[in-house]
Design a protein around this motif. Structure first.
Motif, PDB file in Angstrom:
ATOM      1  N   GLN A   1     -37.516  19.584 -53.110  1.00 42.09           N
ATOM      2  CA  GLN A   1     -38.054  18.471 -53.874  1.00 42.09           C
ATOM      3  C   GLN A   1     -37.867  18.719 -55.363  1.00 42.09           C
ATOM      4  O   GLN A   1     -37.675  19.860 -55.782  1.00 42.09           O
ATOM      5  N   VAL A   2     -37.906  17.649 -56.107  1.00 47.55           N
ATOM      6  CA  VAL A   2     -37.705  17.716 -57.549  1.00 47.55           C
ATOM      7  C   VAL A   2     -39.050  17.576 -58.251  1.00 47.55           C
ATOM      8  O   VAL A   2     -39.793  16.625 -57.999  1.00 47.55           O
ATOM      9  N   ILE A   3     -39.375  18.535 -59.092  1.00 48.51           N
ATOM     10  CA  ILE A   3     -40.518  18.421 -60.007  1.00 48.51           C
ATOM     11  C   ILE A   3     -39.966  18.694 -61.404  1.00 48.51           C
ATOM     12  O   ILE A   3     -39.599  19.818 -61.733  1.00 48.51           O
ATOM     13  N   ILE A   4     -39.883  17.641 -62.184  1.00 47.96           N
ATOM     14  CA  ILE A   4     -39.308  17.742 -63.517  1.00 47.96           C
ATOM     15  C   ILE A   4     -40.247  18.524 -64.428  1.00 47.96           C
ATOM     16  O   ILE A   4     -41.465  18.361 -64.389  1.00 47.96           O
ATOM     17  N   ASN A   5     -39.681  19.378 -65.264  1.00 46.51           N
ATOM     18  CA  ASN A   5     -40.488  20.106 -66.241  1.00 46.51           C
ATOM     19  C   ASN A   5     -41.204  19.136 -67.180  1.00 46.51           C
ATOM     20  O   ASN A   5     -40.713  18.034 -67.456  1.00 46.51           O
ATOM     21  N   GLY A   6     -42.348  19.554 -67.662  1.00 45.72           N
ATOM     22  CA  GLY A   6     -43.097  18.756 -68.626  1.00 45.72           C
ATOM     23  C   GLY A   6     -43.604  19.618 -69.761  1.00 45.72           C
ATOM     24  O   GLY A   6     -43.659  20.852 -69.644  1.00 45.72           O
ATOM     25  N   VAL A   7     -43.965  18.976 -70.862  1.00 47.29           N
ATOM     26  CA  VAL A   7     -44.480  19.700 -72.024  1.00 47.29           C
ATOM     27  C   VAL A   7     -45.760  19.033 -72.511  1.00 47.29           C
ATOM     28  O   VAL A   7     -46.049  17.878 -72.187  1.00 47.29           O
ATOM     29  N   ASP A   8     -46.502  19.764 -73.301  1.00 45.97           N
ATOM     30  CA  ASP A   8     -47.779  19.293 -73.834  1.00 45.97           C
ATOM     31  C   ASP A   8     -47.520  18.410 -75.056  1.00 45.97           C
ATOM     32  O   ASP A   8     -47.333  18.903 -76.172  1.00 45.97           O
ATOM     33  N   VAL A   9     -47.511  17.106 -74.834  1.00 41.38           N
ATOM     34  CA  VAL A   9     -47.166  16.184 -75.918  1.00 41.38           C
ATOM     35  C   VAL A   9     -48.272  16.106 -76.976  1.00 41.38           C
ATOM     36  O   VAL A   9     -48.016  15.670 -78.103  1.00 41.38           O
TER      37      VAL A   9
ATOM     38  N   GLU B   1     -42.280  10.070 -69.779  1.00 42.55           N
ATOM     39  CA  GLU B   1     -41.647  10.588 -68.572  1.00 42.55           C
ATOM     40  C   GLU B   1     -41.831  12.085 -68.313  1.00 42.55           C
ATOM     41  O   GLU B   1     -41.599  12.533 -67.199  1.00 42.55           O
ATOM     42  N   PHE B   2     -42.212  12.877 -69.314  1.00 47.17           N
ATOM     43  CA  PHE B   2     -42.148  14.326 -69.159  1.00 47.17           C
ATOM     44  C   PHE B   2     -43.428  15.016 -69.624  1.00 47.17           C
ATOM     45  O   PHE B   2     -43.381  16.034 -70.312  1.00 47.17           O
ATOM     46  N   SER B   3     -44.560  14.494 -69.227  1.00 47.78           N
ATOM     47  CA  SER B   3     -45.820  15.090 -69.659  1.00 47.78           C
ATOM     48  C   SER B   3     -46.146  16.322 -68.823  1.00 47.78           C
ATOM     49  O   SER B   3     -45.803  16.418 -67.634  1.00 47.78           O
ATOM     50  N   LEU B   4     -46.819  17.261 -69.432  1.00 45.20           N
ATOM     51  CA  LEU B   4     -47.291  18.454 -68.732  1.00 45.20           C
ATOM     52  C   LEU B   4     -48.254  18.072 -67.618  1.00 45.20           C
ATOM     53  O   LEU B   4     -48.227  18.644 -66.521  1.00 45.20           O
ATOM     54  N   GLN B   5     -49.106  17.097 -67.870  1.00 46.48           N
ATOM     55  CA  GLN B   5     -50.109  16.694 -66.883  1.00 46.48           C
ATOM     56  C   GLN B   5     -49.456  16.269 -65.570  1.00 46.48           C
ATOM     57  O   GLN B   5     -49.905  16.646 -64.486  1.00 46.48           O
ATOM     58  N   ALA B   6     -48.376  15.482 -65.649  1.00 51.96           N
ATOM     59  CA  ALA B   6     -47.700  15.037 -64.428  1.00 51.96           C
ATOM     60  C   ALA B   6     -47.095  16.212 -63.677  1.00 51.96           C
ATOM     61  O   ALA B   6     -47.173  16.291 -62.443  1.00 51.96           O
TER      62      ALA B   6
END
Length: 383
Positions: free
Chosen positions: A167-175, A357-362
Protein backbone atom coordinates in the motif's frame (compact mmCIF):
# COMPACT_ATOMS: atom_id res chain seq x y z
CA UNK A 1 0.34 -11.12 39.18
CA UNK A 2 -2.45 -10.22 36.74
CA UNK A 3 -1.72 -10.60 33.04
CA UNK A 4 -1.77 -7.30 31.13
CA UNK A 5 -3.64 -7.88 27.87
CA UNK A 6 -2.95 -5.89 24.73
CA UNK A 7 -6.36 -4.22 25.03
CA UNK A 8 -5.43 -2.97 28.52
CA UNK A 9 -2.26 -1.14 27.45
CA UNK A 10 -1.24 1.23 24.68
CA UNK A 11 -0.37 -0.05 21.24
CA UNK A 12 3.37 -0.81 21.26
CA UNK A 13 5.36 -0.30 18.07
CA UNK A 14 9.08 -0.99 17.53
CA UNK A 15 10.74 0.78 14.61
CA UNK A 16 13.90 -0.89 13.30
CA UNK A 17 16.18 1.38 11.28
CA UNK A 18 19.91 1.51 10.46
CA UNK A 19 20.41 4.78 12.36
CA UNK A 20 19.06 8.25 13.04
CA UNK A 21 21.49 10.42 11.13
CA UNK A 22 20.20 13.22 8.88
CA UNK A 23 18.10 12.09 5.93
CA UNK A 24 14.52 12.02 4.71
CA UNK A 25 13.80 8.54 6.07
CA UNK A 26 15.14 9.49 9.46
CA UNK A 27 13.09 12.71 9.48
CA UNK A 28 9.93 10.72 8.72
CA UNK A 29 10.60 8.36 11.61
CA UNK A 30 11.38 11.25 13.96
CA UNK A 31 8.13 13.05 13.13
CA UNK A 32 6.10 9.84 13.17
CA UNK A 33 7.43 8.95 16.63
CA UNK A 34 6.49 12.33 18.09
CA UNK A 35 3.04 12.32 16.53
CA UNK A 36 2.19 8.75 17.56
CA UNK A 37 3.37 9.41 21.12
CA UNK A 38 0.92 12.31 21.33
CA UNK A 39 -1.82 9.85 20.29
CA UNK A 40 -0.99 7.45 23.13
CA UNK A 41 1.11 4.93 21.18
CA UNK A 42 4.14 3.48 22.96
CA UNK A 43 7.05 3.78 20.52
CA UNK A 44 10.44 2.10 20.63
CA UNK A 45 13.24 2.82 18.16
CA UNK A 46 15.80 0.11 17.52
CA UNK A 47 18.97 1.14 15.66
CA UNK A 48 21.34 -1.36 14.08
CA UNK A 49 24.27 0.92 13.21
CA UNK A 50 24.08 3.77 15.73
CA UNK A 51 22.21 6.87 16.82
CA UNK A 52 22.48 10.23 15.11
CA UNK A 53 21.21 13.77 15.45
CA UNK A 54 17.58 12.83 14.91
CA UNK A 55 17.73 10.86 18.17
CA UNK A 56 18.12 14.11 20.13
CA UNK A 57 15.15 14.53 22.44
CA UNK A 58 13.41 11.30 21.41
CA UNK A 59 14.51 9.49 24.56
CA UNK A 60 11.98 11.56 26.50
CA UNK A 61 9.04 10.12 24.55
CA UNK A 62 10.26 6.78 23.15
CA UNK A 63 12.42 3.84 24.11
CA UNK A 64 15.79 3.98 22.35
CA UNK A 65 17.65 0.70 21.81
CA UNK A 66 21.04 -0.04 20.26
CA UNK A 67 21.41 -3.56 18.86
CA UNK A 68 24.69 -5.21 19.95
CA UNK A 69 27.11 -6.03 17.12
CA UNK A 70 25.89 -8.86 14.88
CA UNK A 71 27.96 -11.45 13.05
CA UNK A 72 28.15 -12.12 9.31
CA UNK A 73 25.57 -14.85 9.84
CA UNK A 74 22.99 -12.40 11.15
CA UNK A 75 20.93 -12.65 7.96
CA UNK A 76 20.23 -16.27 8.98
CA UNK A 77 19.97 -15.67 12.71
CA UNK A 78 20.01 -12.05 13.94
CA UNK A 79 20.28 -13.13 17.57
CA UNK A 80 21.08 -9.76 19.17
CA UNK A 81 18.14 -8.13 17.39
CA UNK A 82 15.85 -10.99 18.43
CA UNK A 83 16.89 -10.39 22.03
CA UNK A 84 16.10 -6.67 21.87
CA UNK A 85 12.67 -7.32 20.36
CA UNK A 86 11.83 -9.97 22.95
CA UNK A 87 12.59 -7.48 25.73
CA UNK A 88 10.40 -4.82 24.11
CA UNK A 89 7.59 -7.29 23.28
CA UNK A 90 6.02 -5.01 20.63
CA UNK A 91 2.67 -5.58 18.94
CA UNK A 92 4.13 -4.34 15.65
CA UNK A 93 7.66 -4.33 14.27
CA UNK A 94 8.04 -1.74 11.52
CA UNK A 95 11.33 -1.77 9.62
CA UNK A 96 12.75 0.86 7.29
CA UNK A 97 15.08 0.63 4.30
CA UNK A 98 18.36 -1.21 4.88
CA UNK A 99 17.28 -3.68 7.56
CA UNK A 100 14.17 -5.32 6.09
CA UNK A 101 15.32 -8.95 5.93
CA UNK A 102 16.97 -8.98 9.37
CA UNK A 103 14.09 -7.13 11.04
CA UNK A 104 11.47 -9.40 9.49
CA UNK A 105 13.31 -12.55 10.55
CA UNK A 106 14.00 -11.25 14.05
CA UNK A 107 10.37 -10.21 14.52
CA UNK A 108 9.09 -13.65 13.57
CA UNK A 109 11.61 -15.38 15.86
CA UNK A 110 10.60 -13.03 18.68
CA UNK A 111 6.92 -13.93 18.21
CA UNK A 112 5.72 -10.47 17.12
CA UNK A 113 2.13 -10.36 15.88
CA UNK A 114 2.54 -7.98 12.91
CA UNK A 115 5.47 -7.00 10.69
CA UNK A 116 5.48 -3.89 8.49
CA UNK A 117 8.17 -2.50 6.21
CA UNK A 118 8.51 0.89 4.49
CA UNK A 119 10.50 1.40 1.29
CA UNK A 120 11.62 5.02 0.93
CA UNK A 121 13.33 4.61 -2.45
CA UNK A 122 15.44 2.17 -4.42
CA UNK A 123 18.77 2.27 -6.20
CA UNK A 124 18.40 2.78 -9.96
CA UNK A 125 19.08 0.25 -11.31
CA UNK A 126 18.79 -1.97 -8.26
CA UNK A 127 20.92 -5.08 -7.85
CA UNK A 128 19.52 -8.54 -8.50
CA UNK A 129 20.75 -9.69 -5.09
CA UNK A 130 18.81 -6.88 -3.39
CA UNK A 131 15.64 -7.81 -5.27
CA UNK A 132 15.96 -11.47 -4.33
CA UNK A 133 16.57 -10.78 -0.63
CA UNK A 134 13.74 -8.25 -0.45
CA UNK A 135 11.39 -10.64 -2.25
CA UNK A 136 12.14 -13.26 0.41
CA UNK A 137 11.54 -10.70 3.16
CA UNK A 138 8.21 -9.67 1.61
CA UNK A 139 6.85 -13.22 1.83
CA UNK A 140 6.47 -13.00 5.61
CA UNK A 141 5.84 -9.26 5.92
CA UNK A 142 2.21 -8.43 6.63
CA UNK A 143 2.25 -5.00 4.95
CA UNK A 144 4.75 -3.23 2.71
CA UNK A 145 4.48 0.55 2.47
CA UNK A 146 5.70 2.56 -0.50
CA UNK A 147 6.03 6.31 -0.05
CA UNK A 148 4.98 7.12 -3.63
CA UNK A 149 2.87 5.59 -6.38
CA UNK A 150 5.92 5.44 -8.65
CA UNK A 151 7.86 3.44 -6.06
CA UNK A 152 4.86 1.19 -5.45
CA UNK A 153 4.81 0.28 -9.14
CA UNK A 154 8.48 -0.70 -9.02
CA UNK A 155 7.90 -2.84 -5.93
CA UNK A 156 4.81 -4.42 -7.46
CA UNK A 157 6.64 -5.45 -10.63
CA UNK A 158 10.08 -6.34 -9.30
CA UNK A 159 10.18 -6.95 -5.55
CA UNK A 160 7.08 -7.76 -3.50
CA UNK A 161 5.94 -11.39 -3.70
CA UNK A 162 2.27 -10.68 -2.92
CA UNK A 163 1.25 -7.24 -4.29
CA UNK A 164 -1.98 -7.34 -2.24
CA UNK A 165 0.16 -6.61 0.83
CA UNK A 166 1.48 -3.40 -0.74
CA UNK A 167 0.00 0.00 0.00
CA UNK A 168 0.99 3.60 -0.52
CA UNK A 169 1.32 6.02 2.39
CA UNK A 170 2.68 9.31 1.13
CA UNK A 171 5.17 11.12 3.35
CA UNK A 172 3.90 14.19 5.14
CA UNK A 173 5.41 17.18 6.93
CA UNK A 174 4.38 19.48 9.74
CA UNK A 175 2.94 22.45 7.85
CA UNK A 176 2.45 24.41 11.09
CA UNK A 177 6.17 24.24 11.89
CA UNK A 178 7.40 24.62 8.30
CA UNK A 179 6.13 28.03 7.22
CA UNK A 180 7.47 30.69 4.84
CA UNK A 181 10.08 32.91 6.51
CA UNK A 182 8.61 36.22 7.61
CA UNK A 183 11.95 38.00 7.15
CA UNK A 184 14.78 36.02 5.54
CA UNK A 185 17.25 38.94 5.65
CA UNK A 186 18.83 38.15 9.07
CA UNK A 187 19.27 34.50 8.12
CA UNK A 188 20.90 35.41 4.81
CA UNK A 189 23.22 37.88 6.52
CA UNK A 190 24.18 35.19 9.05
CA UNK A 191 25.17 32.93 6.18
CA UNK A 192 27.27 35.66 4.58
CA UNK A 193 25.03 36.01 1.54
CA UNK A 194 25.52 39.38 -0.20
CA UNK A 195 22.45 41.61 -0.41
CA UNK A 196 20.46 40.83 -3.52
CA UNK A 197 22.37 37.67 -4.42
CA UNK A 198 20.06 34.98 -5.84
CA UNK A 199 20.35 31.69 -3.94
CA UNK A 200 19.74 28.19 -5.26
CA UNK A 201 19.70 25.74 -2.37
CA UNK A 202 19.39 22.05 -1.68
CA UNK A 203 19.27 19.95 1.49
CA UNK A 204 20.22 16.30 1.29
CA UNK A 205 22.84 13.60 1.65
CA UNK A 206 25.93 14.02 -0.52
CA UNK A 207 25.64 10.51 -1.93
CA UNK A 208 25.62 9.16 -5.51
CA UNK A 209 21.83 8.77 -5.70
CA UNK A 210 21.40 12.51 -5.11
CA UNK A 211 23.62 13.32 -8.13
CA UNK A 212 24.89 16.68 -6.88
CA UNK A 213 27.52 16.60 -9.61
CA UNK A 214 24.68 17.49 -11.98
CA UNK A 215 23.84 20.51 -9.81
CA UNK A 216 27.44 21.73 -9.99
CA UNK A 217 27.70 21.29 -13.76
CA UNK A 218 24.36 23.05 -14.31
CA UNK A 219 25.44 25.87 -11.98
CA UNK A 220 28.63 26.35 -14.00
CA UNK A 221 26.50 26.52 -17.14
CA UNK A 222 24.13 29.03 -15.51
CA UNK A 223 26.84 31.66 -15.12
CA UNK A 224 25.43 35.09 -14.18
CA UNK A 225 21.89 35.17 -15.59
CA UNK A 226 21.20 38.84 -14.96
CA UNK A 227 22.48 42.14 -13.56
CA UNK A 228 23.42 42.42 -9.91
CA UNK A 229 25.29 40.02 -7.65
CA UNK A 230 26.16 36.58 -9.01
CA UNK A 231 24.00 33.67 -7.81
CA UNK A 232 25.13 31.31 -5.06
CA UNK A 233 24.58 27.57 -4.72
CA UNK A 234 24.11 26.36 -1.14
CA UNK A 235 24.39 22.61 -0.51
CA UNK A 236 23.31 21.62 2.99
CA UNK A 237 24.28 18.11 4.02
CA UNK A 238 27.19 15.72 4.09
CA UNK A 239 28.14 12.32 2.78
CA UNK A 240 30.67 10.16 1.00
CA UNK A 241 30.84 12.40 -2.10
CA UNK A 242 31.62 15.69 -0.37
CA UNK A 243 35.33 15.66 -1.20
CA UNK A 244 34.67 14.75 -4.83
CA UNK A 245 32.03 17.49 -5.15
CA UNK A 246 34.32 20.13 -3.65
CA UNK A 247 37.03 19.12 -6.12
CA UNK A 248 34.53 19.28 -8.99
CA UNK A 249 33.47 22.79 -7.96
CA UNK A 250 37.11 23.88 -8.07
CA UNK A 251 37.65 22.23 -11.46
CA UNK A 252 34.56 23.99 -12.86
CA UNK A 253 35.76 27.36 -11.57
CA UNK A 254 32.72 27.91 -9.34
CA UNK A 255 34.16 27.09 -5.91
CA UNK A 256 33.85 30.72 -4.81
CA UNK A 257 30.10 30.69 -5.44
CA UNK A 258 29.28 27.25 -3.99
CA UNK A 259 28.85 26.84 -0.24
CA UNK A 260 29.06 23.39 1.36
CA UNK A 261 27.36 23.99 4.71
CA UNK A 262 27.35 20.46 6.11
CA UNK A 263 24.55 19.48 8.44
CA UNK A 264 23.18 22.25 10.62
CA UNK A 265 20.99 22.28 13.70
CA UNK A 266 17.44 23.36 12.85
CA UNK A 267 18.25 22.69 9.22
CA UNK A 268 14.68 23.50 8.20
CA UNK A 269 15.32 27.19 8.96
CA UNK A 270 17.69 27.33 6.00
CA UNK A 271 14.86 27.05 3.47
CA UNK A 272 14.15 30.69 4.23
CA UNK A 273 17.51 31.65 2.67
CA UNK A 274 16.68 30.02 -0.69
CA UNK A 275 15.13 31.71 -3.70
CA UNK A 276 14.92 28.38 -5.52
CA UNK A 277 15.05 24.91 -3.99
CA UNK A 278 16.52 22.16 -6.18
CA UNK A 279 16.88 18.39 -6.25
CA UNK A 280 19.05 16.62 -8.82
CA UNK A 281 18.41 13.04 -7.74
CA UNK A 282 18.60 9.96 -9.90
CA UNK A 283 15.86 8.36 -7.78
CA UNK A 284 13.39 9.52 -5.14
CA UNK A 285 10.45 8.13 -3.23
CA UNK A 286 8.53 11.07 -1.84
CA UNK A 287 11.26 13.55 -0.96
CA UNK A 288 10.95 15.04 2.52
CA UNK A 289 13.26 17.93 1.67
CA UNK A 290 11.07 18.80 -1.35
CA UNK A 291 7.95 18.73 0.81
CA UNK A 292 9.65 20.86 3.47
CA UNK A 293 10.84 23.43 0.92
CA UNK A 294 7.39 23.65 -0.65
CA UNK A 295 5.77 23.98 2.79
CA UNK A 296 8.14 26.90 3.40
CA UNK A 297 6.92 28.52 0.18
CA UNK A 298 10.15 28.08 -1.79
CA UNK A 299 9.97 27.76 -5.58
CA UNK A 300 11.06 24.19 -6.52
CA UNK A 301 13.05 22.95 -9.52
CA UNK A 302 13.66 19.19 -9.40
CA UNK A 303 14.51 16.23 -11.62
CA UNK A 304 11.55 14.27 -12.92
CA UNK A 305 12.22 11.03 -11.04
CA UNK A 306 10.28 8.83 -8.63
CA UNK A 307 7.58 10.67 -6.75
CA UNK A 308 8.77 14.21 -7.52
CA UNK A 309 6.17 14.91 -10.23
CA UNK A 310 3.39 13.62 -7.99
CA UNK A 311 4.54 15.99 -5.23
CA UNK A 312 4.61 18.96 -7.59
CA UNK A 313 1.14 18.23 -8.99
CA UNK A 314 -0.33 19.62 -12.21
CA UNK A 315 0.09 23.30 -11.31
CA UNK A 316 3.86 22.90 -10.84
CA UNK A 317 4.52 20.17 -13.40
CA UNK A 318 6.81 22.41 -15.46
CA UNK A 319 9.14 22.66 -12.45
CA UNK A 320 10.33 19.09 -13.17
CA UNK A 321 13.25 18.72 -15.58
CA UNK A 322 14.60 15.57 -17.27
CA UNK A 323 17.07 13.67 -15.07
CA UNK A 324 20.70 14.20 -16.01
CA UNK A 325 19.96 17.20 -18.27
CA UNK A 326 22.20 20.01 -17.02
CA UNK A 327 21.06 22.42 -19.76
CA UNK A 328 17.39 21.98 -18.83
CA UNK A 329 18.18 22.37 -15.15
CA UNK A 330 20.20 25.55 -15.68
CA UNK A 331 17.46 26.91 -17.95
CA UNK A 332 14.76 26.34 -15.34
CA UNK A 333 16.87 28.00 -12.65
CA UNK A 334 17.47 30.96 -14.94
CA UNK A 335 13.74 31.38 -15.60
CA UNK A 336 12.79 31.61 -11.94
CA UNK A 337 15.80 33.65 -10.84
CA UNK A 338 15.04 36.31 -13.48
CA UNK A 339 11.29 36.44 -12.77
CA UNK A 340 10.72 37.21 -9.06
CA UNK A 341 6.92 37.37 -9.33
CA UNK A 342 6.81 34.05 -11.18
CA UNK A 343 9.01 32.60 -8.45
CA UNK A 344 6.83 33.98 -5.65
CA UNK A 345 3.66 32.69 -7.31
CA UNK A 346 5.20 29.22 -7.59
CA UNK A 347 6.13 29.34 -3.90
CA UNK A 348 2.53 30.16 -2.92
CA UNK A 349 1.22 27.29 -5.03
CA UNK A 350 3.80 24.95 -3.52
CA UNK A 351 2.77 25.86 0.02
CA UNK A 352 -0.94 25.42 -0.75
CA UNK A 353 -0.33 22.00 -2.31
CA UNK A 354 1.55 20.65 0.69
CA UNK A 355 -1.11 21.96 3.07
CA UNK A 356 -3.78 20.23 1.02
CA UNK A 357 -2.12 16.93 0.13
CA UNK A 358 0.92 16.17 2.30
CA UNK A 359 0.16 16.90 5.93
CA UNK A 360 1.89 15.04 8.74
CA UNK A 361 -1.49 14.41 10.38
CA UNK A 362 -2.76 12.40 7.40
CA UNK A 363 0.41 10.31 7.25
CA UNK A 364 0.27 9.49 10.96
CA UNK A 365 -3.40 8.53 10.90
CA UNK A 366 -2.81 6.14 8.00
CA UNK A 367 -0.03 4.42 9.91
CA UNK A 368 -2.15 4.09 13.06
CA UNK A 369 -5.07 2.72 11.04
CA UNK A 370 -2.80 0.13 9.39
CA UNK A 371 -1.40 -1.04 12.73
CA UNK A 372 -4.88 -1.44 14.22
CA UNK A 373 -6.12 -3.38 11.17
CA UNK A 374 -3.18 -5.77 11.22
CA UNK A 375 -3.57 -6.48 14.94
CA UNK A 376 -7.30 -7.00 14.58
CA UNK A 377 -6.61 -9.55 11.84
CA UNK A 378 -3.97 -11.25 13.99
CA UNK A 379 -6.35 -11.51 16.95
CA UNK A 380 -9.10 -12.90 14.72
CA UNK A 381 -6.78 -15.64 13.42
CA UNK A 382 -5.96 -16.72 16.95
CA UNK A 383 -9.59 -17.02 18.06
Amino acid sequence: MPVVTRAARPLRVAYVIPGLHYGGMERVLHDLTRALHSRGVEVHIVVVEGFGRFADGLGEIAGLHQVPPMSRLSLLYPGPLVGVLRRIAPDVVHSHAGVWFKARRAARLAGVSAVVHTEHGRRVPDRLSDRLIDNLASRSTDAVIAVSEALAEVLRRRVVHDPSRLQVIINGVDVDRLRPASDPAPLRRGLGIPDGAPVIGSIGRLEPVKNYGLALRAFARLGEPGPGPAPLLLLVGDGSERGMLEALARALGIAGRVRFLGWRDEVERLYGAFDVFTLTSRSEGTSISLLEAMSCGVCPVVTDVGGNRAVLGPDLADHAVPPGDEAALAGAWRTYLLEPELRRRAGRRARARVEREFSLQAMVEKHATLYRALLAGSDARRT
